[in-house]
Design a protein around this motif. Sequence first.
Motif, PDB file in Angstrom:
ATOM      1  N   SER A  60       0.831  -1.209   0.000  1.00 20.07           N
ATOM      2  CA  SER A  60       0.000   0.000   0.000  1.00 20.07           C
ATOM      3  C   SER A  60       0.861   1.253   0.000  1.00 20.07           C
ATOM      4  O   SER A  60       0.562   2.234  -0.692  1.00 20.07           O
ATOM      5  CB  SER A  60      -0.926   0.015   1.221  1.00 20.07           C
ATOM      6  OG  SER A  60      -1.923  -0.975   1.108  1.00 20.07           O
ATOM      7  N   HIS A  64       1.013   3.932  -2.926  1.00 18.84           N
ATOM      8  CA  HIS A  64       0.663   5.316  -2.609  1.00 18.84           C
ATOM      9  C   HIS A  64       1.711   6.273  -3.159  1.00 18.84           C
ATOM     10  O   HIS A  64       1.377   7.316  -3.751  1.00 18.84           O
ATOM     11  CB  HIS A  64       0.535   5.477  -1.085  1.00 18.84           C
ATOM     12  CG  HIS A  64       0.271   6.879  -0.642  1.00 18.84           C
ATOM     13  ND1 HIS A  64      -0.936   7.497  -0.834  1.00 18.84           N
ATOM     14  CD2 HIS A  64       1.077   7.791  -0.035  1.00 18.84           C
ATOM     15  CE1 HIS A  64      -0.875   8.735  -0.360  1.00 18.84           C
ATOM     16  NE2 HIS A  64       0.335   8.930   0.129  1.00 18.84           N
ATOM     17  N   GLU A  83      -2.628   2.152  -6.855  1.00 14.39           N
ATOM     18  CA  GLU A  83      -3.323   1.914  -5.589  1.00 14.39           C
ATOM     19  C   GLU A  83      -4.471   0.912  -5.749  1.00 14.39           C
ATOM     20  O   GLU A  83      -4.790   0.176  -4.825  1.00 14.39           O
ATOM     21  CB  GLU A  83      -3.828   3.225  -4.999  1.00 14.39           C
ATOM     22  CG  GLU A  83      -2.692   4.113  -4.503  1.00 14.39           C
ATOM     23  CD  GLU A  83      -3.162   5.215  -3.588  1.00 14.39           C
ATOM     24  OE1 GLU A  83      -2.880   5.147  -2.377  1.00 14.39           O
ATOM     25  OE2 GLU A  83      -3.814   6.147  -4.087  1.00 14.39           O
ATOM     26  N   ASN A 147      -7.120   1.937  -1.566  1.00 16.26           N
ATOM     27  CA  ASN A 147      -5.850   1.344  -1.154  1.00 16.26           C
ATOM     28  C   ASN A 147      -5.683   1.454   0.359  1.00 16.26           C
ATOM     29  O   ASN A 147      -5.337   0.483   1.041  1.00 16.26           O
ATOM     30  CB  ASN A 147      -4.696   2.043  -1.882  1.00 16.26           C
ATOM     31  CG  ASN A 147      -3.331   1.517  -1.469  1.00 16.26           C
ATOM     32  OD1 ASN A 147      -3.164   0.338  -1.184  1.00 16.26           O
ATOM     33  ND2 ASN A 147      -2.361   2.404  -1.412  1.00 16.26           N
TER      34      ASN A 147
END
Length: 301
Positions: A60, A64, A83, A147
């Motif tokens: 994640s 990101h 994401e 996400n």
Amino acid sequence: MSGHSHPHKHKVEGKNLLFSIFLNILITTAQVVGGIISGSLALLSDALHNFSDVLSLVISYVAHKLSHRQATLKQTFGLKRAELIAAFVNALTLIVVAIILIYEATLRFFNPVTIAPSLVIWMSVLGIVANGLSVLLLKKDADHNLNMKSAYLHLLTDMLASVAVLVGGILMKYFHIYWVDNIMTLVIAVYLVVVGFDLLKKATFMLMLFTPEEIDIEEIIDEVHKISGCAHLHHIHVWHLNDDELHLEAHLDCSEDITLSQFNTLSHQIELVLYNKFGINHVNIQPGYKKEGPKDFIVQD
């Protein structure tokens, strides 16, 4: 003609995710040691889930960071969909972990293991505190980003799993009900399947460019047709690029043979309607006037 609407939105930060990764590495290490010493499958299953959390949180976090890279000539959307891929992968890991837990818990019913409940209790308390803190840190981000929601769900289910392990540890210590360890493991696993499937479904729908469930294309058509100058909207596509960007592209037959400046005004009216009523913030309209060709609302291009 295309248009964008960029209202102020909650800015998702990565620093909370980074702190959660650090916490989960500590929890996982402690629970693996505690699970081996105590013999608790629920504690080891919690540790396994925590380890999957570490991996999912790293995924994640990387996604990101990638999603904020600038667009290039080769990547005209940038890496904004990274994401969504992370959310899809994380949802799959939730389900895989759940299946492993169900299998292990079922085996334990037939091959009982002696468990040291005191250690189970203390390790589960550690898990509740650390995961609870991570859950609080990511709660706001989870409401605005799929996400982050996938990471948040991993942590939330971990916290609930630790609560279940704590209850099991207390029942084992004071009432000598040792099979509850297996029951708690199965409860955790079923919950993981439920939340994992829901997340997997949402991520898949976005990756496949499906029309969002909350969008009614027929309603969009009705609203656009109410605008003076719009004769017929067709070749319509509506999809999520990511959590923040909802796109629409379509062909529009104009009722009059208007100039480009007049179409600018018309397209601006369409953009306002689509954003205010449907939350669509990226609109791409191809104008036409008495143009030949298929005029169905949905056309396979």
